[in-house]
Design a protein around this motif. Structure first.
Motif, mmCIF file in Angstrom:
data_model
loop_
_atom_site.group_PDB
_atom_site.id
_atom_site.type_symbol
_atom_site.label_atom_id
_atom_site.label_comp_id
_atom_site.label_asym_id
_atom_site.label_seq_id
_atom_site.Cartn_x
_atom_site.Cartn_y
_atom_site.Cartn_z
ATOM 1 N N GLN A 158 37.960 -98.825 -32.460
ATOM 2 C CA GLN A 158 38.139 -99.521 -31.193
ATOM 3 C C GLN A 158 39.591 -99.953 -30.992
ATOM 4 N N ARG A 202 27.674 -96.359 -31.174
ATOM 5 C CA ARG A 202 28.936 -96.813 -31.744
ATOM 6 C C ARG A 202 29.165 -96.068 -33.055
ATOM 7 N N PRO A 203 30.410 -95.776 -33.384
ATOM 8 C CA PRO A 203 30.668 -95.095 -34.659
ATOM 9 C C PRO A 203 30.194 -95.948 -35.818
ATOM 10 N N GLN A 218 34.381 -98.922 -37.302
ATOM 11 C CA GLN A 218 34.178 -99.235 -35.896
ATOM 12 C C GLN A 218 35.327 -100.046 -35.320
ATOM 13 N N ARG A 219 35.758 -101.075 -36.046
ATOM 14 C CA ARG A 219 36.810 -101.935 -35.507
ATOM 15 C C ARG A 219 38.140 -101.196 -35.410
ATOM 16 N N LYS A 247 31.016 -96.054 -38.999
ATOM 17 C CA LYS A 247 32.045 -96.497 -39.921
ATOM 18 C C LYS A 247 33.365 -96.660 -39.167
#
Length: 438
Positions: A193, A184-185, A189-190, A187
């Motif tokens: 997404q 998952r990335p 992340q939200r 930084k």
């Protein structure tokens, strides 16, 4: 007594159940470079075998062909699925069969998953470093295989087609191993997404619209399609091959249908343009699916309703992104203004239009040298219409969502602002106090 001792020595029911359960076999392990390289080899060989099987069916119909010619054509067809153009008699075939490409992608994703399971991973390396290592070895191995296939088949590919093949070889393992290693990335992340879900939602709307447009066109022109099919006299085996060959390019037709629904239209060679407003026809090859092309002249006014697909795509993309941003803002005790939500919705729509336009690049190409060139979406028109339509729809949607969120908050504040003054007793003395009552 013997009976009692026998009962005492007999294993319990739980012990017998545990003994009956076979121990799970430990998966075999190999060094991670070997596993990644094997994944690339398996992906390439499986795709090549799939194309070769199709070409062998043609060999059965035409036994005069030499085995070397069949293998060469199989390799060229496999390279075409990666964007490497296929040489024809005095022309180039550069339209990727995206159906075959999708099958190779699915095989590659599974191979990446198995490579991560059966590899010896370093405990010190993080998931990001592992992703780069696995993807680098896979991409290098796959590019070498593509180069060998191009050299063996003597494919007259251009620099642009080779660049597309290299991009494919790099993108496939990055996606596959990111999924297999649960990367998952680190930084944003939200927000990452949210943007990905927004773009996916908008593009899916256009894909569904394109599929519906293609299905409606095929149903309406089924008589012409069957007439062209029967005029080719393919026979039973030839009919199967003809159907399989057209299915390989079905995703291309769906993307073209999305461009048509967006209003940009489709170009099928020189002097052939199909749009929701009008159709102009030139010379077309005897391919059954092209028999569904509408007749020359103005299209019915009801076809203009398909233009709403771009509006819906922009609306959905904006809703997904703006709602996620509003949720994150509320979690931090903040509220997004209408200007921010409108801008976010506009950016979501414009990005969705650009991504959909970018998907048209591998879907189009040449089917000949003179007349059948630049088949596919009208890229210049689509590059303007798709981002503009989706961006405006997204901006309006973002503004509405921001206004509703703001007005709902003010209503909530007004409802909770009823103030009563009631005495509070502190021992014998009554102290005035202000109480907020809902």
């Amino acid at each position: 007594m013997k009976f009692g001792r026998w009962r005492h020595n007999e294993p319990s029911t739980r012990v017998r159940q545990l003994e009956a359960v076979a121990e799970e076999a430990e998966p075999w392990r190999v060094p991670w470079p070997v596993a990644s390289a094997l994944a690339a080899v398996v992906t390439a060989v499986a795709g090549w075998i799939l194309v070769t099987g199709f070409c062998v069916l043609g060999w059965i119909s035409v036994p005069q062909l030499k085995a070397s010619a069949v293998l060469t054509f199989s390799t060229q067809g496999w390279l075409l699925a990666h964007g490497v153009s296929l040489p024809l008699a005095g022309a180039q075939l550069s339209i990727m069969p995206l159906g075959l490409t999708a099958i190779i992608v699915i095989i590659g994703l599974g191979a990446c998953q198995q490579a991560s399971v059966h590899s010896r991973l370093s405990e010190a390396a993080g998931s990001g470093k592992q992703l780069l290592q696995f993807s680098g070895v896979f991409a290098l191995s796959y590019v070498v295989i593509l180069a060998i296939g191009r050299q063996v088949s003597a494919s007259g590919s251009t620099a642009s087609s080779l660049l597309g093949a290299i991009i494919f070889a790099v993108a496939l393992p990055v996606v596959g191993f990111a999924r297999a290693l649960s990367w998952r990335p680190p930084k944003w992340q939200r927000i990452f997404q949210a943007v990905a879900m927004s773009l996916t939602a908008g593009v899916l709307v256009m894909i569904v619209a394109g599929a519906a447009a293609v299905a409606a066109t095929l149903i309406h022109g089924r008589a012409q399609v069957m007439m062209i099919h029967e005029s080719l006299l393919p026979g039973n085996l030839g009919a199967v091959m003809l159907l399989a060959g057209q299915l390989a390019w079905l995703p291309n037709l769906v993307l073209w249908g999305g461009s048509w629904a967006a209003g940009a239209g489709i170009q099928l060679g020189v002097d052939t343009v199909v749009s929701p407003a009008q159709t102009t026809l030139g010379m077309l090859p005897s391919i059954p699916v092209l028999g569904a092309v509408p007749p020359v002249g103005a299209m019915p006014h009801s076809c203009l309703l398909w233009l709403t697909s771009g509006v819906l795509a922009g609306v959905l993309a904006a809703v997904v992104l703006v709602r996620q941003l509003q949720t994150d803002a509320r979690a931090q005790g903040k509220q997004l203004g209408i200007d921010v939500t409108a801008m976010a919705g506009a950016l979501a729509g414009v990005a969705c239009g650009l991504v959909f336009t970018l998907l048209q690049v591998p879907a189009g190409g040449d089917l000949g040298a003179v007349r059948l060139t630049s088949l596919g979406a009208r890229m210049t028109v689509l590059l303007v219409m798709a981002p503009a339509t989706m961006g405006l729809a997204g901006m309006a949607t973002g503004a509405v969502l921001g206004w509703r969120d703001g007005s709902g908050t003010w209503r909530s504040v007004d409802a909770e602002s009823t103030i009563d003054t009631a005495p509070v007793t502190d021992g014998e003395e009554e102290l005035p106090t202000t109480v907020v009552r809902p």
